[in-house]
Design a protein around this motif. Structure first.
Motif, short mmCIF file in Angstrom:
data_model
loop_
_atom_site.label_atom_id
_atom_site.label_comp_id
_atom_site.label_asym_id
_atom_site.label_seq_id
_atom_site.Cartn_x
_atom_site.Cartn_y
_atom_site.Cartn_z
N UNK A 117 32.92 52.60 -16.06
CA UNK A 117 32.29 51.62 -17.11
C UNK A 117 33.64 51.16 -17.78
N UNK A 118 34.56 51.80 -17.82
CA UNK A 118 35.75 51.29 -18.42
C UNK A 118 36.38 49.96 -17.76
N UNK A 119 35.87 49.67 -16.37
CA UNK A 119 36.65 48.84 -15.66
C UNK A 119 35.62 47.71 -15.43
N UNK A 120 34.07 48.00 -15.84
CA UNK A 120 33.02 47.08 -15.48
C UNK A 120 32.04 46.85 -16.75
N UNK A 121 32.46 46.02 -17.47
CA UNK A 121 31.78 45.54 -18.65
C UNK A 121 31.48 46.58 -19.55
N UNK A 122 32.69 47.08 -19.98
CA UNK A 122 32.65 48.08 -20.92
C UNK A 122 32.11 47.81 -22.27
N UNK A 123 32.14 46.58 -22.90
CA UNK A 123 31.72 46.56 -23.92
C UNK A 123 30.12 46.47 -23.99
N UNK A 124 29.53 45.72 -23.06
CA UNK A 124 28.21 45.61 -22.96
C UNK A 124 27.44 47.01 -22.93
N UNK A 125 28.12 48.07 -22.18
CA UNK A 125 27.56 49.35 -21.89
C UNK A 125 27.54 49.92 -23.30
N UNK A 126 28.72 49.85 -24.07
CA UNK A 126 28.71 50.53 -25.35
C UNK A 126 27.78 50.02 -26.26
N UNK A 127 27.55 48.63 -26.32
CA UNK A 127 26.58 48.10 -27.35
C UNK A 127 25.29 48.54 -26.87
N UNK A 128 25.07 48.39 -25.76
CA UNK A 128 23.48 48.83 -25.33
C UNK A 128 23.30 50.35 -25.57
N UNK A 129 24.22 50.99 -25.30
CA UNK A 129 23.95 52.44 -25.31
C UNK A 129 23.78 52.76 -27.18
N UNK A 130 24.77 52.06 -27.85
CA UNK A 130 24.70 52.24 -29.42
C UNK A 130 23.43 51.87 -29.94
N UNK A 131 22.75 50.77 -29.17
CA UNK A 131 21.76 49.83 -29.76
C UNK A 131 20.52 50.88 -29.44
N UNK A 132 20.49 51.72 -28.32
CA UNK A 132 19.41 52.51 -27.88
C UNK A 132 19.43 53.78 -28.86
N UNK A 133 20.49 54.22 -29.26
CA UNK A 133 20.71 55.30 -30.07
C UNK A 133 20.23 55.03 -31.68
N UNK A 134 20.66 53.62 -31.93
CA UNK A 134 20.25 53.16 -33.26
C UNK A 134 18.84 52.88 -33.36
N UNK A 135 18.28 52.20 -32.53
CA UNK A 135 16.57 51.98 -32.42
C UNK A 135 15.65 53.24 -32.53
N UNK A 136 16.59 54.37 -31.60
CA UNK A 136 15.65 55.49 -31.57
C UNK A 136 15.78 56.19 -32.79
N UNK A 137 16.90 56.04 -33.70
CA UNK A 137 16.94 56.67 -34.90
C UNK A 137 16.18 55.86 -36.14
N UNK A 138 16.02 54.60 -35.98
CA UNK A 138 15.36 53.88 -36.97
C UNK A 138 13.87 54.24 -36.67
N UNK A 139 13.54 54.20 -35.48
CA UNK A 139 11.86 54.47 -35.13
C UNK A 139 11.65 55.91 -35.64
#
Length: 174
Positions: A117-139
């Motif tokens: 992940x640190x070599x392949x689209x690191x920012x996209x993976x970080x953002x998507x996992x963070x949004x997954x956790x944020x949306x789950x928390x908000x729900x």
């Protein structure tokens, strides 16, 4: 179509071929991500002393409040640092471990897959996992049941990102 016996036998064959590597990766990742648990557990233990603040003067009371504000500031900063480390280190490492396990299934796993992940689209993976956790928390803030439903809905997001780190948020979360 596969039946249950075929799936189990295939899984056993793959697990036997890569058992030691899978256990090592799992134990190291578990130790890394849970290292703060014991220190937090020790810090959370309170004393059994009975504390009364009724005898404090105004100056002493202001000192107690200043100490409380200082401690709360340290706690908030520690919380924010913990969130940042989770978002930028532990989440990508967990996706890397999943990538490693998937590659073990196909027989071409390498140790460097853990850090892919640190070599392949690191920012996209970080953002998507963070949004997954944020949306789950908000729900979960709405009610517990919608949070549980969304947690199940988003459960495979790390697996999707392990195979396709370039997918957009809309593709991954919907």
């Amino acid at each position: 179509m596969w039946n249950r016996q075929e799936l189990k036998s295939n899984a056993r064959i793959m697990l036997k071929a890569n058992y030691l590597k899978i256990v090592i990766v799992s134990v190291v990742f578990a130790l890394l991500t849970s290292s703060g648990y014991q220190s937090a557990k020790g810090a959370a233990k309170g004393s059994d002393a009975d504390i009364s603040l009724s005898h404090l003067t105004d100056i002493q009371w202001s000192l107690v409040m200043a100490a409380f504000v200082g401690i709360m500031g340290v706690v908030i900063i520690a919380f924010l640092v913990n969130v940042l480390i989770a978002v930028f280190v532990w989440n990508p490492l967990s996706v890397g471990c999943i990538k490693y396990f998937i590659d073990c299934r196909y027989g071409n796993a390498e140790w460097k897959d853990i850090l892919f992940v640190f070599r392949n689209n690191y920012v996209n993976v970080c953002v998507n996992i963070f949004l997954k956790q944020l949306f789950t928390f908000l729900w979960c803030l709405l009610l517990i049941v919608p949070g549980i439903v969304k947690a199940y809905e988003y459960m495979m997001v790390p697996y999707i990102l392990a195979e396709n780190p370039d997918m957009s948020r809309e593709e991954v979360l919907h």
